[in-house]
Design an enzyme around this catalytic site. Structure first.
Site, PDB file in Angstrom:
ATOM      1  N   CYS A  46      35.270  15.048  31.803  1.00  0.00           N
ATOM      2  CA  CYS A  46      34.466  14.048  32.504  1.00  0.00           C
ATOM      3  C   CYS A  46      33.150  13.789  31.772  1.00  0.00           C
ATOM      4  O   CYS A  46      32.917  12.707  31.249  1.00  0.00           O
ATOM      5  CB  CYS A  46      34.203  14.499  33.944  1.00  0.00           C
ATOM      6  SG  CYS A  46      33.171  13.330  34.872  1.00  0.00           S
ATOM      7  N   GLU A  60      42.027  12.123  34.105  1.00  0.00           N
ATOM      8  CA  GLU A  60      41.022  11.086  33.842  1.00  0.00           C
ATOM      9  C   GLU A  60      41.707   9.745  33.577  1.00  0.00           C
ATOM     10  O   GLU A  60      41.238   8.702  34.042  1.00  0.00           O
ATOM     11  CB  GLU A  60      40.153  11.471  32.642  1.00  0.00           C
ATOM     12  CG  GLU A  60      39.068  12.494  32.924  1.00  0.00           C
ATOM     13  CD  GLU A  60      37.866  11.894  33.645  1.00  0.00           C
ATOM     14  OE1 GLU A  60      37.886  10.687  33.993  1.00  0.00           O
ATOM     15  OE2 GLU A  60      36.896  12.635  33.859  1.00  0.00           O
TER      16      GLU A  60
END
Length: 235
Positions: free
Chosen positions: A143, A223
């Site tokens: 992230c 993600e």
């Protein structure tokens, strides 16, 4: 102001290289390309922003777990500082940013959590609860370090649309020096914690390499799923 430092290299660089196709799918996702050229539909970005608010709440909890998992003062301080930054600054900035897109905090808090969001955030917490600080930091890395790479690349790319691009502030946020410095500190912590647990270059020679590389690759794929979610707002 000095140029933002590139956090690539070390364990982070080895992890991204090990899952090259997944990493490229993440940082070069169609959602990211839509940010760069301004073509991303507004309803997709608004959907993403609302889900990202919920993500930040869980991200704060995960970094709070990093405080619990830390056994050295420097890691305690860095993890605690990030929790404070997230809860008392970053979330407020996110709310302000969302306000510019017509989303207030009441609406954000009432947003149903998308399955892709739930799957990703719970995976990170599970890895942290089941493992040690290194397992948690590896799950968290895609992230912060991924957004830093995306922001840095788009900001430096002359092909990125500047004039009239409504997503330029997002690019400037993640490509800016402050976020880049935070990402560099995160990468340094990852190396520091790995070294204390006996992981040194060549990283793939460690007995823990299969586990941490799998954790990282899984988080990267999640993600990608988060970007996919952004491109599929509810009707």
């Amino acid at each position: 102001m000095s140029a933002p430092r590139d956090p690539r290299g070390g364990l982070f660089g080895a992890l991204t290289a090990a899952c090259g196709a997944d990493w490229r799918a993440y940082v070069g996702h169609p959602f990211v390309r839509g940010l760069a050229d301004g073509s991303l539909p507004e309803r997709c970005f608004r959907h993403y922003l609302a889900q990202d608010y919920l993500f930040l709440l869980h991200y704060s909890r995960a970094w709070s777990l990093a405080v619990v998992k830390s056994d050295r003062l420097d890691d305690l301080r860095q993890s605690a500082a990030l929790v404070d930054l997230l809860l008392n600054h970053e979330i407020a900035l996110h709310v302000d940013f969302c306000g510019g897109w017509g989303l207030d905090e009441t609406a954000l808090a009432a947003t149903p959590e998308a399955p892709a969001n739930r799957l990703y955030t719970r995976y990170v917490m599970d890895r942290g609860l089941a493992g040690d600080l290194l397992d948690l930091l590896v799950a968290l890395a895609p992230c912060g370090l991924g957004y830093a790479e995306i922001g840095r690349r788009l900001l430096a790319d002359p092909a990125t649309k500047r004039e009239g691009n409504p997503y330029l502030p997002w690019i400037e946020l993640y490509g800016g020096a402050e976020f880049q410095e935070g990402a560099a500190a995160m990468a340094a912590q990852l190396d520091r914690v790995a070294g204390r647990r006996g992981l040194t270059p060549p990283w793939d020679g460690s007995a823990r390499w299969p586990s941490i590389s799998d954790t990282f690759a899984t988080a990267v794929r999640l993600e990608v799923g988060f970007w996919d979610m952004g491109l599929a707002p509810p009707a």
